[in-house]
Design an enzyme around this catalytic site. Sequence first.
Site, PDB file in Angstrom:
ATOM      1  N   CYS A  28       0.790  -1.156  -0.097  1.00 45.74           N
ATOM      2  CA  CYS A  28       0.006   0.075  -0.073  1.00 45.74           C
ATOM      3  C   CYS A  28       0.991   1.267   0.099  1.00 45.74           C
ATOM      4  CB  CYS A  28      -0.904   0.214   1.298  1.00 45.74           C
ATOM      5  SG  CYS A  28      -2.205  -1.245   1.376  1.00 45.74           S
ATOM      6  N   ARG A  36       3.870  -0.341  -5.057  1.00 48.14           N
ATOM      7  CA  ARG A  36       3.637  -0.889  -3.559  1.00 48.14           C
ATOM      8  C   ARG A  36       2.399  -1.759  -3.685  1.00 48.14           C
ATOM      9  NH1 ARG A  36       6.526   2.213   0.347  1.00 48.14           N
ATOM     10  NH2 ARG A  36       5.351   1.468   1.841  1.00 48.14           N
ATOM     11  N   TRP A  92      -2.749  -2.670  -1.759  1.00 44.88           N
ATOM     12  CA  TRP A  92      -2.600  -4.075  -1.636  1.00 44.88           C
ATOM     13  C   TRP A  92      -3.374  -4.763  -0.579  1.00 44.88           C
ATOM     14  CZ3 TRP A  92      -0.367  -7.951   1.431  1.00 44.88           C
ATOM     15  CH2 TRP A  92       0.134  -9.151   0.600  1.00 44.88           C
ATOM     16  N   ASN A 127      -1.743   2.383   5.875  1.00 41.44           N
ATOM     17  CA  ASN A 127      -0.913   1.317   5.375  1.00 41.44           C
ATOM     18  C   ASN A 127      -0.419   0.655   6.600  1.00 41.44           C
ATOM     19  OD1 ASN A 127       1.130  -0.099   3.888  1.00 41.44           O
ATOM     20  ND2 ASN A 127       2.800   1.305   4.250  1.00 41.44           N
ATOM     21  N   GLY A 128      -0.512  -0.961   6.570  1.00 46.45           N
ATOM     22  CA  GLY A 128       0.060  -1.780   7.665  1.00 46.45           C
ATOM     23  C   GLY A 128      -1.313  -2.434   8.140  1.00 46.45           C
ATOM     24  N   GLU A 150      16.750 -18.638  -6.805  1.00 50.82           N
ATOM     25  CA  GLU A 150      16.350 -17.601  -7.372  1.00 50.82           C
ATOM     26  C   GLU A 150      15.650 -17.572  -8.769  1.00 50.82           C
ATOM     27  OE1 GLU A 150      15.688 -14.529  -6.457  1.00 50.82           O
ATOM     28  OE2 GLU A 150      15.702 -13.254  -7.880  1.00 50.82           O
ATOM     29  N   LYS A 197      12.126 -16.041  -9.714  1.00 54.09           N
ATOM     30  CA  LYS A 197      11.744 -15.253 -10.848  1.00 54.09           C
ATOM     31  C   LYS A 197      10.596 -16.004 -11.598  1.00 54.09           C
ATOM     32  CE  LYS A 197      13.042 -11.906  -9.593  1.00 54.09           C
ATOM     33  NZ  LYS A 197      13.865 -11.887  -8.615  1.00 54.09           N
ATOM     34  N   GLU A 235       7.156 -15.609  -9.656  1.00 56.84           N
ATOM     35  CA  GLU A 235       6.391 -14.310  -9.554  1.00 56.84           C
ATOM     36  C   GLU A 235       5.828 -13.652 -10.535  1.00 56.84           C
ATOM     37  OE1 GLU A 235      10.400 -11.845  -8.316  1.00 56.84           O
ATOM     38  OE2 GLU A 235       8.643 -11.312  -7.235  1.00 56.84           O
ATOM     39  N   HIS A 259      15.946 -37.320  -2.933  1.00 55.71           N
ATOM     40  CA  HIS A 259      15.330 -37.405  -1.600  1.00 55.71           C
ATOM     41  C   HIS A 259      13.718 -36.902  -1.802  1.00 55.71           C
ATOM     42  CE1 HIS A 259      19.132 -38.508   0.336  1.00 55.71           C
ATOM     43  NE2 HIS A 259      19.591 -37.314  -0.414  1.00 55.71           N
ATOM     44  N   LYS A 293       5.905  -4.401  -4.526  1.00 59.77           N
ATOM     45  CA  LYS A 293       7.455  -4.193  -4.388  1.00 59.77           C
ATOM     46  C   LYS A 293       8.081  -4.007  -2.958  1.00 59.77           C
ATOM     47  CE  LYS A 293      11.547  -3.325  -6.416  1.00 59.77           C
ATOM     48  NZ  LYS A 293      12.181  -4.476  -7.002  1.00 59.77           N
TER      49      LYS A 293
HETATM   50  C1  AGP Z   1      12.045 -10.108  -5.678  1.00 62.30           C
HETATM   51  O1  AGP Z   1      11.731 -10.399  -6.863  1.00 62.30           O
HETATM   52  C2  AGP Z   1      10.780 -10.120  -4.947  1.00 62.30           C
HETATM   53  N1  AGP Z   1       9.753  -9.181  -5.288  1.00 62.30           N
HETATM   54  C3  AGP Z   1      10.761 -10.089  -3.207  1.00 62.30           C
HETATM   55  O2  AGP Z   1      11.085 -11.345  -3.079  1.00 62.30           O
HETATM   56  C4  AGP Z   1      11.576  -9.074  -2.601  1.00 62.30           C
HETATM   57  O3  AGP Z   1      13.015  -9.528  -2.909  1.00 62.30           O
HETATM   58  C5  AGP Z   1      11.398  -9.220  -1.171  1.00 62.30           C
HETATM   59  O4  AGP Z   1      10.231  -8.798  -0.897  1.00 62.30           O
HETATM   60  C6  AGP Z   1      12.604  -8.605  -0.377  1.00 62.30           C
HETATM   61  O5  AGP Z   1      12.169  -6.987  -0.576  1.00 62.30           O
HETATM   62  P1  AGP Z   1      13.511  -6.128  -0.296  1.00 62.30           P
HETATM   63  O6  AGP Z   1      14.680  -6.444  -0.771  1.00 62.30           O
HETATM   64  O7  AGP Z   1      12.968  -4.859  -0.464  1.00 62.30           O
HETATM   65  O8  AGP Z   1      13.431  -6.218   1.325  1.00 62.30           O
END
Ligand code: AGP
Length: 612
Positions: A2, A27, A75, A101-102, A485, A489, A492, A508, A607
Amino acid sequence: MCGIIGYCGNGNAGEAVLQGLKALEYRGYDSSGIALADQDGVMSITRSVGKISALIEKTKNNLIPSSYGIGHTRWATHGAVNEVNTHPHTDQFGKVAVVHNGIIENFEELKENFPLEIFTSETDTEVIAHMIALEIANGENLLQAVQNTLQKTTGSFSILVISELNPHKMVAARKGNASGLVIGFAEDAISVVSDITALTNIVEKIIFLDANEYVEISSKETNFYNATGEEIDKKTLLLPFEHNVQNLGQYKHYMLKEINEQPETILDTIRGRYQSDTGSINLQELQLSSEQIRNINRVVFVGMGTSANATLVGRHYMERFAKIPSEVDNASEFRYRQPILDRNTLVISVTQSGETVDTLAAMDEAKRAGCMQITICNNPGTQTTRIADSTLYMRCGQEISVASTKTMTASMILMHALALYFGKIRGTLSPETEQHQINAALHLPVAVGQALELSNQVEEIANYYHSFDNFLFLGRGLGFPIAIEGALKLKEISYINAIGYAAGEMKHGPIALIDSQMPTVAIVPRDTVFEKMISNIQQIRARQGKVIALVSHGEKSLNNLADEIIELPEVDPLLAPIVTVIPLQLFAYHIAQKRGLDIDQPRNLAKTVTVE
Ligand code: AGP
């Protein structure tokens, strides 16, 4: 999560709030809304489901003349994505408007003080508007009403409030550590935003609102208060960086732009820090004395998502070069397992945003234990930089796409630099190794540039694989974090079920998944575990699994074994993760593009993650 914005200034508040919301859209982009007040303080509220463009369309030609207002991009945490749950929220008479926000943890309990039928939304926010309105009805002004209300709440959040009952004022408040707020001052306007990057270019000075502080704003002045209501002086800072980056240039998406920026951002990250002529690392930002560095008995890396994946690479570096026992903790788990920490523990947090609530909570835990702290961060002035003793800035410029790319390579490099720096001071690093690693790091912009040239080949591979619904990513050693990673990617931005595993773990359990419909992306550099990776690939092939192999420069031995071979540019094996991740970023990008998805703003994500 948010984004919230408030503006007090000349008669164009509507435009200013919408512009700020656009900048905050990364956000959260489920829905958005705006509350503007006219010259008598009478409010006009518009809400819209979907992206900010829908709100802009809806308010076109009917923004009222207004000198102050608030806005929100959502969000969703409490309640479905619909117009009723969209902020701003009001009391039942529409006299108090709140953006938030929160999370307000005790909102259910607070709601019990009001008749249920007055609630129109399912949010945790709405009750705040009712509480503030009640306080004003009992004779308090807006500031006191907000203070009294927040004293009754639990949770960690920030709010902005305006009211017809106390016009020409705006109150911003923070409860707890999550959800930062920054106040920006221009010649004829004052703005409050959840993120510094949403301040307009004309803003020159800023003040950060700290946890449990309040600010009352009118068009001309700001008055700050602490948790007990005493007026306080705040430090004014000059805006620390240029923020004119919201420009796609030749690219279709910010993600592709940011992937392609990496040779340049890496240059910025290493500039002045890796010194080939002196054969040394220069980290002048570091506030730790040589004695403190020699006394470190353990390093704990914390982060989330991509930043956490980067720390797995950082751990290798710290153990190899500085010989300090190191561990990696998912920041959201850290404080709940009562970690054993002391003054000689160094906690290194890695975070692009500097505002991730889980990472902040882990840092708070470390602070309570008196640990030394370094944060590796991209956004100047953000919360982690204010908690840590030292900050190593990534210097990547703003990363707009929700999927982190350039900040991951920057953070891996900074952990490499830090480990070399510590190794020298602790006497665990030979001058030859240091010089070799410095030269190898200085070659990274070139190697990453060469990796970007793989884009066409990766796109062709994506052409074939974009309709598969499950992927396995395997790696060993330094390839393991990159496997995780690569899977993250893909998940997401393309919504494909992708899992990353240490290759040794495959037999395993995950091997049960392998068939012709479950391709494997295998990271197979020519290193000490090369033969073992080959065995894993043979096991996959024996079960009709398709294999996309990322191999070292010039490696031909997999030509008859893998279905696709991506030959990586030449790079020092210890720095290979920084190069290997590039084709995986491109792979996720091209697959999501073939699937026609919203690459920069994938569903359900944001983000900056400011809720637990
Ligand atoms: C990364 O592609 C993601 N969107 C997410 O995992 C991100 O890395 C994570 O939320 C941590 O964010 P930060 O680096 O701003 O702390």
